[in-house]
Write a protein that holds these residues in place. Sequence first.
Motif, PDB file in Angstrom:
ATOM      1  N   ASP A   1       0.817  -1.215   0.000  1.00  0.00           N
ATOM      2  CA  ASP A   1       0.000   0.000   0.000  1.00  0.00           C
ATOM      3  C   ASP A   1       0.851   1.265   0.000  1.00  0.00           C
ATOM      4  N   ASP A   2       0.260   2.305  -0.600  1.00  0.00           N
ATOM      5  CA  ASP A   2       0.814   3.678  -0.598  1.00  0.00           C
ATOM      6  C   ASP A   2       1.954   3.835  -1.625  1.00  0.00           C
TER       7      ASP A   2
ATOM      8  N   HIS B   1      -5.457   9.960  -0.389  1.00  0.00           N
ATOM      9  CA  HIS B   1      -5.298   9.122   0.801  1.00  0.00           C
ATOM     10  C   HIS B   1      -5.994   9.691   2.030  1.00  0.00           C
TER      11      HIS B   1
ATOM     12  N   HIS C   1      -5.441   3.367  -4.860  1.00  0.00           N
ATOM     13  CA  HIS C   1      -5.546   3.548  -3.404  1.00  0.00           C
ATOM     14  C   HIS C   1      -5.981   4.988  -3.111  1.00  0.00           C
TER      15      HIS C   1
END
Length: 236
Positions: free
Chosen positions: A53-54, A107, A103
Amino acid sequence: MRKRLWISAVTLLVLVLLLIGTQKWMNSRSFQFYGGIVNHVSTDEKVVALTFDDGPSANVEQLLPLLAKYNAKGTFFVIGNELKTHMEDAKKIVEAGHQLGNHSYSHERILIKSHAYVQQEVELTNELIREAGYTGEITFRPPYGKKLFSLPHYLHDKGIKTIMWSLEPDTNYTTVEDKVTNAVNGVKPGSIILLHPMYDKTGDELKVIQGILDALSKQGYRFVTVNELIQLGSDK
Ligand SMILES: [Zn+2]
């Protein structure tokens, strides 16, 4: 008077229960109000999906050769505004045969948000993922794993799959050894593992990934992308 007190107490109880329920729903890994959610697949094959993730960030440089060493394909759930500044890293991920997933753009937690907000977060990032050269199906992982109504509704409408996870060694453990042990002991054919190598400056998360790759390879596991995993699952 007593009756009014009772009504207040019951109202309060209902509100508390509603709050607890909402909290559970927005964090649930296996349930949402609209559309399906994938947190693992059912299969007898020894396959597992590593998800990162990220980012993308500078750590891509270290991660790609590590995955290549184990002939592993991973899924990178990237953030739109990071893609803008790290497009070259994203292109390298795609060239190495990995999967890019969405994603969100900024965020932020997508909970009480408008349709227009959700659309912007999803679509801007999808455009950047295409710009990076990824041509496969784009799936979505909610920031912080949180979702309530508008996000699942939008994704369901657009036919975009929501991908959660079945193992999250980073959440409950702090040492490299404990994280690896947690993932290796918990793994099953079809598991989806959540990992966070992108902003790690200590190098520890790369050691965790190496430990998982090493131990599971020895057990005969193959590391596939989320889209490949879904294809291999009997519940697709
Ligand atoms: Zn995230």
